[in-house]
Design a protein around this motif. Structure first.
Motif, short mmCIF file in Angstrom:
data_model
loop_
_atom_site.label_atom_id
_atom_site.label_comp_id
_atom_site.label_asym_id
_atom_site.label_seq_id
_atom_site.Cartn_x
_atom_site.Cartn_y
_atom_site.Cartn_z
N GLY A 138 0.82 -1.21 0.00
CA GLY A 138 0.00 0.00 0.00
C GLY A 138 0.85 1.26 0.00
N LEU A 139 1.93 1.25 0.77
CA LEU A 139 2.84 2.40 0.80
C LEU A 139 3.52 2.59 -0.55
CD1 LEU A 139 4.39 4.63 2.29
CD2 LEU A 139 6.02 2.86 3.03
N ILE A 140 4.01 1.50 -1.14
CA ILE A 140 4.67 1.58 -2.44
C ILE A 140 3.72 2.13 -3.49
CG2 ILE A 140 5.65 0.18 -4.30
CD1 ILE A 140 6.75 -1.66 -1.99
N GLU A 141 2.48 1.67 -3.47
CA GLU A 141 1.51 2.17 -4.46
C GLU A 141 1.19 3.65 -4.22
OE1 GLU A 141 -0.89 -1.59 -6.19
OE2 GLU A 141 -1.77 -0.68 -4.39
N ALA A 142 1.08 4.05 -2.96
CA ALA A 142 0.76 5.45 -2.67
C ALA A 142 1.91 6.37 -3.09
CB ALA A 142 0.47 5.61 -1.18
N VAL A 143 3.14 5.98 -2.78
CA VAL A 143 4.29 6.81 -3.15
C VAL A 143 4.44 6.82 -4.67
CG1 VAL A 143 6.80 7.02 -2.99
CG2 VAL A 143 5.46 6.47 -0.95
N GLY A 144 4.24 5.67 -5.31
CA GLY A 144 4.31 5.62 -6.77
C GLY A 144 3.28 6.53 -7.42
N ALA A 145 2.05 6.49 -6.91
CA ALA A 145 0.99 7.33 -7.46
C ALA A 145 1.34 8.81 -7.31
CB ALA A 145 -0.34 7.02 -6.78
N SER A 146 1.95 9.19 -6.19
CA SER A 146 2.31 10.59 -5.96
C SER A 146 3.37 11.08 -6.95
CB SER A 146 2.81 10.78 -4.53
OG SER A 146 4.10 10.21 -4.35
N GLN A 147 4.12 10.12 -7.53
CA GLN A 147 5.16 10.46 -8.50
C GLN A 147 4.72 10.18 -9.94
OE1 GLN A 147 8.06 11.99 -7.70
NE2 GLN A 147 7.25 12.08 -5.60
N GLY A 148 3.45 9.86 -10.11
CA GLY A 148 2.93 9.62 -11.45
C GLY A 148 3.35 8.29 -12.05
N VAL A 149 3.70 7.32 -11.20
CA VAL A 149 4.11 6.00 -11.69
C VAL A 149 2.87 5.15 -11.92
CG1 VAL A 149 5.39 3.90 -11.18
CG2 VAL A 149 6.30 6.13 -10.46
N GLU A 150 2.72 4.62 -13.12
CA GLU A 150 1.61 3.74 -13.42
C GLU A 150 1.97 2.32 -12.99
OE1 GLU A 150 -1.40 2.67 -17.14
OE2 GLU A 150 0.60 3.49 -17.55
N HIS A 151 1.06 1.66 -12.30
CA HIS A 151 1.26 0.28 -11.84
C HIS A 151 2.56 0.15 -11.05
CE1 HIS A 151 -2.05 -0.41 -14.45
NE2 HIS A 151 -1.37 -0.45 -15.57
N PRO A 152 2.63 0.71 -9.84
CA PRO A 152 3.90 0.81 -9.11
C PRO A 152 4.57 -0.51 -8.74
CG PRO A 152 2.30 2.36 -8.24
CD PRO A 152 1.56 1.47 -9.18
N ILE A 153 3.81 -1.60 -8.58
CA ILE A 153 4.48 -2.82 -8.11
C ILE A 153 4.02 -4.06 -8.87
CG2 ILE A 153 2.83 -3.31 -6.23
CD1 ILE A 153 5.41 -4.13 -4.57
N GLN A 154 4.97 -4.94 -9.09
CA GLN A 154 4.75 -6.27 -9.66
C GLN A 154 5.48 -7.25 -8.73
OE1 GLN A 154 3.64 -9.28 -11.56
NE2 GLN A 154 3.35 -7.57 -12.98
N MET A 155 4.78 -8.30 -8.25
CA MET A 155 5.44 -9.13 -7.23
C MET A 155 4.88 -10.53 -7.12
SD MET A 155 3.71 -7.63 -3.72
CE MET A 155 3.18 -9.11 -2.84
N THR A 156 5.78 -11.47 -6.95
CA THR A 156 5.53 -12.67 -6.17
C THR A 156 6.61 -12.67 -5.10
OG1 THR A 156 6.91 -14.16 -7.52
CG2 THR A 156 4.57 -13.92 -8.14
N VAL A 157 6.24 -13.03 -3.90
CA VAL A 157 7.14 -12.95 -2.75
C VAL A 157 7.02 -14.22 -1.92
CG1 VAL A 157 7.44 -11.82 -0.48
CG2 VAL A 157 7.23 -10.43 -2.54
N ALA A 158 8.14 -14.68 -1.38
CA ALA A 158 8.13 -15.73 -0.37
C ALA A 158 8.91 -15.22 0.84
CB ALA A 158 8.77 -17.01 -0.89
N THR A 159 8.42 -15.55 2.02
CA THR A 159 9.13 -15.21 3.25
C THR A 159 8.87 -16.28 4.29
OG1 THR A 159 9.58 -13.41 4.84
CG2 THR A 159 7.26 -13.80 4.25
N SER A 160 9.84 -16.47 5.20
CA SER A 160 9.71 -17.50 6.23
C SER A 160 10.48 -17.08 7.48
CB SER A 160 10.27 -18.84 5.72
OG SER A 160 10.16 -19.84 6.72
N ASN A 161 10.00 -17.58 8.61
CA ASN A 161 10.70 -17.41 9.88
C ASN A 161 11.29 -18.72 10.39
OD1 ASN A 161 8.42 -18.82 10.64
ND2 ASN A 161 7.64 -17.26 12.04
N GLY A 162 11.29 -19.75 9.55
CA GLY A 162 11.82 -21.04 9.94
C GLY A 162 10.78 -21.98 10.51
N SER A 163 9.58 -21.47 10.76
CA SER A 163 8.48 -22.30 11.25
C SER A 163 7.33 -22.36 10.26
CB SER A 163 7.96 -21.77 12.59
OG SER A 163 8.97 -21.80 13.58
N GLU A 164 7.09 -21.26 9.57
CA GLU A 164 6.03 -21.16 8.58
C GLU A 164 6.57 -20.51 7.31
OE1 GLU A 164 2.05 -20.10 10.83
OE2 GLU A 164 3.75 -19.13 11.82
#
Length: 277
Positions: free
Chosen positions: A168-194
């Motif tokens: 949400g922050l990335i999209e808001a900052v991108g929009a303020s700078q006139g960036v169309e479609h600010p983010i494209q992502m697939t992400v993985a993250t883990s803490n060692g348990s999940e």
């Protein structure tokens, strides 16, 4: 763009994940079928949970298909959670500190995609990182900055909520700078348990992402498959593109979704970007 895999389950030799499948991640480094580029040769990294308080990581700027050390290590490391990432740079330098997965304490993070207009939004996004975390940023990628924004916004306590707020922050900052479609992502993250995985883009046309069908179901359908005898019923893969063509083995992650893999029942939910308050 890039390709990645994340494994959760019974301890497995990393070689079984990286080299043995018909369309392994090593094969994808040269012959990606679903990526933005066919070749992903701008470095690679692996991360795994074993002994010690933090996960191990190994990064190289060599192409994954040409690194003898990767082949050697993968034949000797056994782990219950494994991250692997092959990189195709979207503009940042080819150096070890820009290779995924990134690590902070018990956490691993890897990303396929980009923050568009990064040069225009980088300063404001960087200033949003907690000062106590900022000093840990080593590279110059949008992906690492994304990780530290998620950490700043509560990743260690609420991974889905933190990623939604970071996006949400990335999209808001991108929009303020006139960036169309600010983010494209697939992400993985883990803490060692999940293990958490995310698929989202501002244009709602996200890069490919798949998860494996339950091992118990696949064993019933393919009783003669040797690889299914290696892993427990809890084992699961999340991948940028399928590692093989075993019938019924792969399911596409829905657009704008996040999921969690853990002991017991896995979950899949809608993903909604939420500007931080």
């Amino acid at each position: 763009m890039c390709r990645w895999l994340a494994y959760y389950g019974s301890p497995i030799l990393i070689e079984e994940l990286l080299y043995k499948p018909k369309h392994s991640l090593i094969d994808q480094s040269l012959h990606s079928k679903l990526g933005a580029e066919t070749t992903n040769g701008d470095g690679f990294g692996i991360g795994w949970y074993g002994l010690g308080d933090t996960p191990g990581v190994f990064h190289s700027v060599e192409p994954a298909w040409n690194d003898r050390n990767l082949h050697e290590l993968s034949g000797h490391i056994v782990a219950p959670i494994v991250f692997a990432h092959i990189r195709a740079s979207s503009g940042s330098a080819i150096q070890q500190t820009n290779c995924h997965p990134f690590r902070h304490g018990r956490w691993l993070w890897m990303h396929n995609g980009l923050i568009r207009g990064f040069s225009e939004v980088k300063r404001e996004l960087t200033l949003a990182v907690d000062p106590t975390l900022y000093r840990e940023i080593e590279g110059s990628t949008d992906s690492e900055l994304f990780f530290y924004l998620a950490l700043t916004l509560g990743l260690e306590d609420d991974p889905p909520g933190a990623v939604e707020r970071a996006v949400g922050l990335i999209e808001a900052v991108g929009a303020s700078q006139g960036v169309e479609h600010p983010i494209q992502m697939t992400v993985a993250t883990s803490n060692g348990s999940e293990l958490w995985a995310f698929r989202y883009s501002s244009e709602r046309q996200s890069r490919s992402l798949f998860f494996s069908t339950s091992v118990a179901t696949l064993r019933e359908q393919h009783p003669d498959s040797p690889v299914l005898q290696l892993v427990s019923d809890e084992s699961r893969l999340v991948v940028s593109e399928p590692l093989g063509d075993l019938a019924g083995a792969w399911n596409e992650v829905p657009e704008s979704s996040w999921g969690v893999v853990r002991e017991g029942q896995d979950e899949l939910h809608p993903f909604t970007a939420r500007p931080p308050t």
